[in-house]
Design a protein around this motif. Structure first.
Motif, PDB file in Angstrom:
ATOM      1  N   ARG A 205       0.775  -1.120   0.195  1.00  0.00           N
ATOM      2  CA  ARG A 205      -0.644   0.652   0.216  1.00  0.00           C
ATOM      3  C   ARG A 205       0.433   1.190  -0.160  1.00  0.00           C
ATOM      4  O   ARG A 205       0.835   2.050  -0.481  1.00  0.00           O
ATOM      5  CB  ARG A 205      -1.400  -0.004   1.360  1.00  0.00           C
ATOM      6  CG  ARG A 205      -2.002  -1.109   1.163  1.00  0.00           C
ATOM      7  CD  ARG A 205      -3.484  -0.388   2.459  1.00  0.00           C
ATOM      8  NE  ARG A 205      -2.655  -0.996   3.295  1.00  0.00           N
ATOM      9  CZ  ARG A 205      -3.022  -2.484   4.153  1.00  0.00           C
ATOM     10  NH1 ARG A 205      -3.510  -2.633   3.728  1.00  0.00           N
ATOM     11  NH2 ARG A 205      -1.892  -2.313   5.345  1.00  0.00           N
ATOM     12  N   GLU A 206       1.739   1.114   0.848  1.00  0.00           N
ATOM     13  CA  GLU A 206       2.836   2.653   0.401  1.00  0.00           C
ATOM     14  C   GLU A 206       3.320   2.295  -0.547  1.00  0.00           C
ATOM     15  O   GLU A 206       3.846   3.762  -1.345  1.00  0.00           O
ATOM     16  CB  GLU A 206       3.464   2.286   1.747  1.00  0.00           C
ATOM     17  CG  GLU A 206       3.087   2.826   3.446  1.00  0.00           C
ATOM     18  CD  GLU A 206       4.770   2.224   4.516  1.00  0.00           C
ATOM     19  OE1 GLU A 206       5.020   2.879   4.529  1.00  0.00           O
ATOM     20  OE2 GLU A 206       4.841   1.218   5.307  1.00  0.00           O
ATOM     21  N   TRP A 207       3.956   1.319  -1.399  1.00  0.00           N
ATOM     22  CA  TRP A 207       4.349   1.333  -2.490  1.00  0.00           C
ATOM     23  C   TRP A 207       3.736   1.666  -3.546  1.00  0.00           C
ATOM     24  O   TRP A 207       4.032   3.015  -3.809  1.00  0.00           O
ATOM     25  CB  TRP A 207       4.882   0.164  -3.232  1.00  0.00           C
ATOM     26  CG  TRP A 207       5.929   0.730  -4.048  1.00  0.00           C
ATOM     27  CD1 TRP A 207       7.551   0.582  -4.026  1.00  0.00           C
ATOM     28  CD2 TRP A 207       5.475   0.379  -5.373  1.00  0.00           C
ATOM     29  NE1 TRP A 207       7.595   1.263  -5.711  1.00  0.00           N
ATOM     30  CE2 TRP A 207       6.324   0.268  -6.478  1.00  0.00           C
ATOM     31  CE3 TRP A 207       3.817  -0.226  -6.350  1.00  0.00           C
ATOM     32  CZ2 TRP A 207       6.137   0.268  -7.110  1.00  0.00           C
ATOM     33  CZ3 TRP A 207       3.826   0.095  -7.401  1.00  0.00           C
ATOM     34  CH2 TRP A 207       4.761   0.052  -8.381  1.00  0.00           C
ATOM     35  N   SER A 209       0.817   4.025  -3.480  1.00  0.00           N
ATOM     36  CA  SER A 209       0.623   4.908  -2.862  1.00  0.00           C
ATOM     37  C   SER A 209       2.169   6.579  -3.112  1.00  0.00           C
ATOM     38  O   SER A 209       2.880   7.340  -4.001  1.00  0.00           O
ATOM     39  CB  SER A 209       0.487   6.025  -1.425  1.00  0.00           C
ATOM     40  OG  SER A 209       0.550   6.744  -1.008  1.00  0.00           O
ATOM     41  N   ALA A 210       3.313   5.790  -3.122  1.00  0.00           N
ATOM     42  CA  ALA A 210       4.730   6.762  -3.555  1.00  0.00           C
ATOM     43  C   ALA A 210       4.441   6.539  -5.186  1.00  0.00           C
ATOM     44  O   ALA A 210       4.534   7.609  -6.049  1.00  0.00           O
ATOM     45  CB  ALA A 210       5.883   5.974  -2.941  1.00  0.00           C
ATOM     46  N   THR A 212       2.258   5.881  -7.187  1.00  0.00           N
ATOM     47  CA  THR A 212       1.280   6.461  -8.150  1.00  0.00           C
ATOM     48  C   THR A 212       1.606   8.681  -7.729  1.00  0.00           C
ATOM     49  O   THR A 212       1.396   8.879  -8.457  1.00  0.00           O
ATOM     50  CB  THR A 212      -0.886   6.404  -7.985  1.00  0.00           C
ATOM     51  OG1 THR A 212      -0.656   6.544  -5.878  1.00  0.00           O
ATOM     52  CG2 THR A 212      -0.874   5.249  -7.965  1.00  0.00           C
ATOM     53  N   ALA A 213       2.074   9.083  -6.738  1.00  0.00           N
ATOM     54  CA  ALA A 213       2.201   9.965  -6.407  1.00  0.00           C
ATOM     55  C   ALA A 213       2.692  10.611  -7.345  1.00  0.00           C
ATOM     56  O   ALA A 213       3.145  11.683  -8.290  1.00  0.00           O
ATOM     57  CB  ALA A 213       2.894  10.300  -5.284  1.00  0.00           C
ATOM     58  N   ALA A 318      -1.732  -0.302  -9.127  1.00  0.00           N
ATOM     59  CA  ALA A 318      -0.861   1.023  -8.885  1.00  0.00           C
ATOM     60  C   ALA A 318      -1.615   1.557 -10.242  1.00  0.00           C
ATOM     61  O   ALA A 318      -2.196   3.090 -10.502  1.00  0.00           O
ATOM     62  CB  ALA A 318       0.381   0.830  -9.359  1.00  0.00           C
ATOM     63  N   LEU A 321      -5.587   2.571 -10.231  1.00  0.00           N
ATOM     64  CA  LEU A 321      -5.515   3.653  -9.167  1.00  0.00           C
ATOM     65  C   LEU A 321      -5.672   4.581 -10.337  1.00  0.00           C
ATOM     66  O   LEU A 321      -6.575   5.892 -10.220  1.00  0.00           O
ATOM     67  CB  LEU A 321      -4.841   3.861  -8.174  1.00  0.00           C
ATOM     68  CG  LEU A 321      -5.153   2.466  -6.884  1.00  0.00           C
ATOM     69  CD1 LEU A 321      -4.032   2.243  -6.116  1.00  0.00           C
ATOM     70  CD2 LEU A 321      -6.357   3.355  -6.604  1.00  0.00           C
ATOM     71  N   ASP A 324      -7.912   6.974 -11.934  1.00  0.00           N
ATOM     72  CA  ASP A 324      -9.070   7.546 -11.198  1.00  0.00           C
ATOM     73  C   ASP A 324     -10.471   7.417 -11.550  1.00  0.00           C
ATOM     74  O   ASP A 324     -11.468   8.727 -12.846  1.00  0.00           O
ATOM     75  CB  ASP A 324      -8.412   8.694 -10.942  1.00  0.00           C
ATOM     76  CG  ASP A 324      -9.458   9.502 -10.476  1.00  0.00           C
ATOM     77  OD1 ASP A 324      -9.680   9.134  -9.463  1.00  0.00           O
ATOM     78  OD2 ASP A 324      -8.708  11.004 -10.434  1.00  0.00           O
TER      79      ASP A 324
END
Length: 339
Positions: A205-207, A209-210, A212-213, A318, A321, A324
């Motif tokens: 989950r952390e990966w 998030s990073a 996709t940002a 990812a 996500l 969107d």
């Protein structure tokens, strides 16, 4: 200072941190120690690859360096110093005494070679080097963490640091920094001699998030139209180069999800020739609204064998996500999330 020799020498932790900072700048840095020691300093070679060129610097590494060391350690204009921190006063002393430059574990550096200039000052190092918990999710760390997670998911074990470096394309120093950060998390993400992965779902989950940002700026994609493949379904039936992996909606459809892709995302691992072959095969032309999307892969060598020429589950999650789209979110949750 007396000179001594030994048969084996492990890379000091402060050297690993120093070269990892160079890696964050986009340079591939590596340390190769020799068998020579001068008191508390060890000699070696600092290798830096940048912009397609390879630079070698004769180097001395020492955690602490005094004014006397600056004068007495053997050096010339081609010798660089690697240490914990070089404050402005020490930097001036190095220049006055004819050193070739320096790199420190705080992130400062002064290096010059044909076609290479690195000049960073003002970084401060605390008394005790902190655990860099962000290391797995920086620009340099994301490919390492991806390789670790994907290989672990496929093989059930964590690859060695050298295997992670080969797969991700990151420097060994960057890999060690990522592994160290994951081991020293509270609670830890890795443990034991073989770096057993703990709490894989949380790390994924952390990966995501990073990734996709950062994706739009670090791995920007190009869009194309094709005079050969006029719909996504036609492209999904076409043979692709072995280093091209489907992502996002196209991967979900290939894996059996009930979805009709509106576009086809293809991850390429950097093989320029294969990419050109695909462009020629499909007679692709750049277009801002093209249905075919080519994106640089976040790996150098696939960390696990692909299934049905699709990207690993982690990357597909990812990708979806990033679309969107609430309709796609339902597909992602049902087919690609952990149960």
């Amino acid at each position: 200072m007396s000179k001594s020799e030994h048969s084996a020498y492990r890379t000091p932790e402060f050297v690993e941190r120093a070269i990892s900072h160079l890696g964050e700048l986009g340079a591939h840095a590596e340390w190769k120690s020799s068998s020579e020691e001068y008191g508390h300093a060890v000699s070696g070679t600092l290798l830096i690859g940048a912009d397609g060129k390879r630079h070698e610097f004769q180097a001395l590494a020492s955690a602490t360096v005094t004014k006397a060391d600056v004068a007495m350690l053997p050096h010339d204009r081609k010798t660089v110093l690697i240490t914990e921190q070089v404050v402005p006063t020490r930097a001036r002393q190095l220049e006055d005494h004819g050193w070739g430059g320096y790199v420190d574990a705080a992130g400062n550096a002064s290096l010059r070679a044909d076609g290479l200039i690195i000049e960073i000052t003002g970084k401060r190092s605390p008394d005790k080097a902190p655990v860099v918990t962000a290391a797995p999710f920086t620009r340099a760390g994301i490919p390492v963490t991806y390789s670790l997670l994907t290989a672990n998911d496929h093989f059930g074990v964590t690859p060695s640091q050298r295997a992670l470096a080969a797969s991700s394309g990151a420097s060994l120093g960057t890999v060690n920094r990522v592994v160290r950060a994951l081991r020293e998390r509270t609670p830890p993400m890795l443990q034991g001699k073989h770096n057993q992965l703990l709490r894989a779902s949380a790390l994924e989950r952390e990966w995501i998030s990073a990734y996709t940002a950062m994706q739009p700026s670090i791995w920007p994609e190009e869009r194309f139209t094709s005079t050969v493949w006029r719909t996504p379904s036609e492209l999904l039936e076409a043979p692709l180069p072995p280093n091209a992996l489907l992502g996002s909606e196209a991967a979900a459809a290939r894996l059996g999800a009930p979805i009709r892709p509106a576009s086809v995302l293809i991850h390429f691992d950097g093989d320029a020739r294969a990419r050109r072959e695909l462009i020629q095969q499909g007679r692709l032309r750049r277009a801002d609204d093209g249905m075919i999307r080519l994106r640089p892969a976040c790996w150098k060598v696939p960390p696990a064998p692909p299934f049905n020429q699709t990207a690993p589950r982690l990357l597909v999650r990812a990708d979806l996500l990033l679309e969107d789209d609430p309709r796609i979110d339902e597909i992602r949750s049902e087919y690609f999330e952990d149960t």
